[in-house]
Scaffold this active site. Sequence first.
Site, PDB file in Angstrom:
ATOM      1  N   TYR A  21       0.844  -1.201   0.000  1.00  0.00           N
ATOM      2  CA  TYR A  21       0.000   0.000   0.000  1.00  0.00           C
ATOM      3  C   TYR A  21       0.884   1.258   0.000  1.00  0.00           C
ATOM      4  O   TYR A  21       2.109   1.171  -0.007  1.00  0.00           O
ATOM      5  CB  TYR A  21      -0.942  -0.003   1.211  1.00  0.00           C
ATOM      6  CG  TYR A  21      -2.068  -1.015   1.081  1.00  0.00           C
ATOM      7  CD1 TYR A  21      -3.338  -0.609   0.677  1.00  0.00           C
ATOM      8  CD2 TYR A  21      -1.866  -2.364   1.336  1.00  0.00           C
ATOM      9  CE1 TYR A  21      -4.375  -1.514   0.546  1.00  0.00           C
ATOM     10  CE2 TYR A  21      -2.892  -3.288   1.199  1.00  0.00           C
ATOM     11  CZ  TYR A  21      -4.149  -2.854   0.807  1.00  0.00           C
ATOM     12  OH  TYR A  21      -5.171  -3.755   0.674  1.00  0.00           O
ATOM     13  N   ARG A  54       8.804 -15.115   6.656  1.00  0.00           N
ATOM     14  CA  ARG A  54       8.455 -16.304   5.859  1.00  0.00           C
ATOM     15  C   ARG A  54       7.241 -16.080   4.952  1.00  0.00           C
ATOM     16  O   ARG A  54       6.985 -16.875   4.053  1.00  0.00           O
ATOM     17  CB  ARG A  54       8.175 -17.489   6.788  1.00  0.00           C
ATOM     18  CG  ARG A  54       7.003 -17.262   7.724  1.00  0.00           C
ATOM     19  CD  ARG A  54       6.840 -18.421   8.669  1.00  0.00           C
ATOM     20  NE  ARG A  54       5.831 -18.155   9.686  1.00  0.00           N
ATOM     21  CZ  ARG A  54       5.575 -18.964  10.687  1.00  0.00           C
ATOM     22  NH1 ARG A  54       6.253 -20.085  10.820  1.00  0.00           N
ATOM     23  NH2 ARG A  54       4.648 -18.673  11.570  1.00  0.00           N
ATOM     24  N   GLY A  56       1.499 -14.274  10.646  1.00  0.00           N
ATOM     25  CA  GLY A  56       1.854 -14.989   9.429  1.00  0.00           C
ATOM     26  C   GLY A  56       2.119 -16.464   9.621  1.00  0.00           C
ATOM     27  O   GLY A  56       3.202 -16.851  10.034  1.00  0.00           O
ATOM     28  N   GLY A  57       1.102 -17.272   9.353  1.00  0.00           N
ATOM     29  CA  GLY A  57       1.280 -18.718   9.338  1.00  0.00           C
ATOM     30  C   GLY A  57       1.232 -19.382  10.697  1.00  0.00           C
ATOM     31  O   GLY A  57       1.650 -20.529  10.833  1.00  0.00           O
ATOM     32  N   GLY A  91      -4.908 -14.371  10.754  1.00  0.00           N
ATOM     33  CA  GLY A  91      -5.680 -13.930   9.602  1.00  0.00           C
ATOM     34  C   GLY A  91      -6.666 -14.984   9.143  1.00  0.00           C
ATOM     35  O   GLY A  91      -7.852 -14.948   9.484  1.00  0.00           O
ATOM     36  N   ARG A  92      -6.145 -15.952   8.388  1.00  0.00           N
ATOM     37  CA  ARG A  92      -7.039 -16.933   7.763  1.00  0.00           C
ATOM     38  C   ARG A  92      -7.825 -17.765   8.762  1.00  0.00           C
ATOM     39  O   ARG A  92      -9.011 -18.034   8.558  1.00  0.00           O
ATOM     40  CB  ARG A  92      -6.223 -17.837   6.837  1.00  0.00           C
ATOM     41  CG  ARG A  92      -5.742 -17.101   5.620  1.00  0.00           C
ATOM     42  CD  ARG A  92      -4.634 -17.828   4.930  1.00  0.00           C
ATOM     43  NE  ARG A  92      -3.418 -17.846   5.739  1.00  0.00           N
ATOM     44  CZ  ARG A  92      -2.274 -18.357   5.333  1.00  0.00           C
ATOM     45  NH1 ARG A  92      -2.183 -18.909   4.154  1.00  0.00           N
ATOM     46  NH2 ARG A  92      -1.208 -18.310   6.114  1.00  0.00           N
TER      47      ARG A  92
HETATM   48  C1  LIG Z   1      -8.967 -12.677   2.368  1.00  0.00           C
HETATM   49  C2  LIG Z   1      -7.736 -11.993   2.911  1.00  0.00           C
HETATM   50  C3  LIG Z   1      -7.609 -10.609   2.801  1.00  0.00           C
HETATM   51  C4  LIG Z   1      -6.480  -9.957   3.293  1.00  0.00           C
HETATM   52  N1  LIG Z   1      -6.383  -8.598   3.182  1.00  0.00           N
HETATM   53  C5  LIG Z   1      -5.296  -7.964   3.672  1.00  0.00           C
HETATM   54  C6  LIG Z   1      -5.178  -6.541   3.592  1.00  0.00           C
HETATM   55  O1  LIG Z   1      -6.060  -5.866   3.067  1.00  0.00           O
HETATM   56  N2  LIG Z   1      -4.066  -5.965   4.103  1.00  0.00           N
HETATM   57  C7  LIG Z   1      -3.074  -6.707   4.692  1.00  0.00           C
HETATM   58  O2  LIG Z   1      -2.084  -6.135   5.161  1.00  0.00           O
HETATM   59  N3  LIG Z   1      -3.160  -8.042   4.778  1.00  0.00           N
HETATM   60  C8  LIG Z   1      -4.238  -8.680   4.292  1.00  0.00           C
HETATM   61  N4  LIG Z   1      -4.312 -10.041   4.363  1.00  0.00           N
HETATM   62  C9  LIG Z   1      -3.185 -10.784   4.972  1.00  0.00           C
HETATM   63  C10 LIG Z   1      -3.446 -11.069   6.434  1.00  0.00           C
HETATM   64  O3  LIG Z   1      -3.535  -9.865   7.160  1.00  0.00           O
HETATM   65  C11 LIG Z   1      -2.316 -11.923   7.025  1.00  0.00           C
HETATM   66  O4  LIG Z   1      -1.105 -11.201   6.981  1.00  0.00           O
HETATM   67  C12 LIG Z   1      -2.137 -13.224   6.284  1.00  0.00           C
HETATM   68  O5  LIG Z   1      -3.380 -13.878   6.115  1.00  0.00           O
HETATM   69  C13 LIG Z   1      -1.151 -14.140   7.041  1.00  0.00           C
HETATM   70  O6  LIG Z   1      -1.624 -14.441   8.343  1.00  0.00           O
HETATM   71  P1  LIG Z   1      -2.316 -15.869   8.662  1.00  0.00           P
HETATM   72  O7  LIG Z   1      -1.275 -16.917   8.338  1.00  0.00           O
HETATM   73  O8  LIG Z   1      -2.673 -15.814  10.126  1.00  0.00           O
HETATM   74  O9  LIG Z   1      -3.503 -15.990   7.775  1.00  0.00           O
HETATM   75  C14 LIG Z   1      -5.435 -10.714   3.898  1.00  0.00           C
HETATM   76  C15 LIG Z   1      -5.568 -12.098   3.995  1.00  0.00           C
HETATM   77  C16 LIG Z   1      -6.685 -12.748   3.504  1.00  0.00           C
HETATM   78  C17 LIG Z   1      -6.784 -14.252   3.625  1.00  0.00           C
END
Ligand SMILES: Cc1cc2nc3c(=O)[nH]c(=O)nc-3n(C[C@H](O)[C@H](O)[C@H](O)COP(=O)(O)O)c2cc1C
Length: 281
Positions: free
Chosen positions: A99, A186, A216-217, A238-239
């Site tokens: 961004y 990672r 992250g992950g 996140g996910r």
């Molecule tokens: C559907 C979706 C939309 C996302 N939108 C953004 C976003 O707008 N800005 C951002 O910095 N990260 C965004 N992310 C990334 C998440 O914030 C996060 O960094 C990423 O899913 C890794 O974390 P996790 O392993 O816990 O999922 C998004 C992830 C997903 C799955």
Amino acid sequence: MVHTPGIWTKEQVEAWKPIVDAVHAKGEFQPNGQAPISSTNKSLTPQYQSNGIDESQYTPPRRLRIDEIPHIVNDFRLAAKNAIEAGFDGIEIHGAYGYLHEQFMKDAVNDRADEYGGSIENRCRFTLEVVEAIANEIGPERVGIRLSPYAEFMESGDTNPKALGLYMANALNKYGILYCHMVEPRMKNVLQIDDQCPHSLVPMRKAFNGTFITNGGFDQEEGNKVVDENRADLVAYGRLFLANPDLPKRYAIEAPLIKYNRETFYTPDPVVGYIDYPFLE
Ligand SMILES: Cc1cc2nc3c(=O)[nH]c(=O)nc-3n(C[C@H](O)[C@H](O)[C@H](O)COP(=O)(O)O)c2cc1C
């Protein structure tokens, strides 16, 4: 002619106006169809989204003039002020994943020759001006920032992500903001984990004086581990949170988790894949 629209009477012109407006409104992301602003004029090459949808071409951005930058800083300040007025407890500055802030911070994007480009200090200047303006406006205890120095999402990589992350962690201390939220090295892009990645956020964690959040992950076990080992104060999910709207409760009672569906990531429907995953009974 049957089924054929006309545009020769005044009434027909009036009837067309809302249609033309609606199409314009859909077709233009930017006010008056202007180019999106950036640190650079460089175009992004066409990208494929992580869900496989071809994003095709992007509109070339417009490099902000140096005299415009204070206005953009002020827009961020106003947005933070408005958020507090709307009842939010605080705001997170989005300094991650390609961004506008990253377009200034990362040397793969920022090709400026003025005081906002070149050295790390110069590339971070815009974001730190925004941090300062917002902290002064709403109080540093209401401000966090999200950074992803190692990410290369949307061609926003950096030749020295460790130096960049460390510079920001140290510089942020001056403003006393509540937290710094960083994406793990990672995570090269939003959804791909590189298990062999040798880098870590520990140096940034040590440098930053406030609350340090990592992301992250992580799953529950790994999240507990990173906190136990003092590599972060908190973990952002996140996910797993997307697919499990009551994730903390599920963790607490060791309930099974719902698997997220990648097909519905980044789709424009505001419901499907975003708010339709079920809560526990
Ligand atoms: C559907 C979706 C939309 C996302 N939108 C953004 C976003 O707008 N800005 C951002 O910095 N990260 C965004 N992310 C990334 C998440 O914030 C996060 O960094 C990423 O899913 C890794 O974390 P996790 O392993 O816990 O999922 C998004 C992830 C997903 C799955």
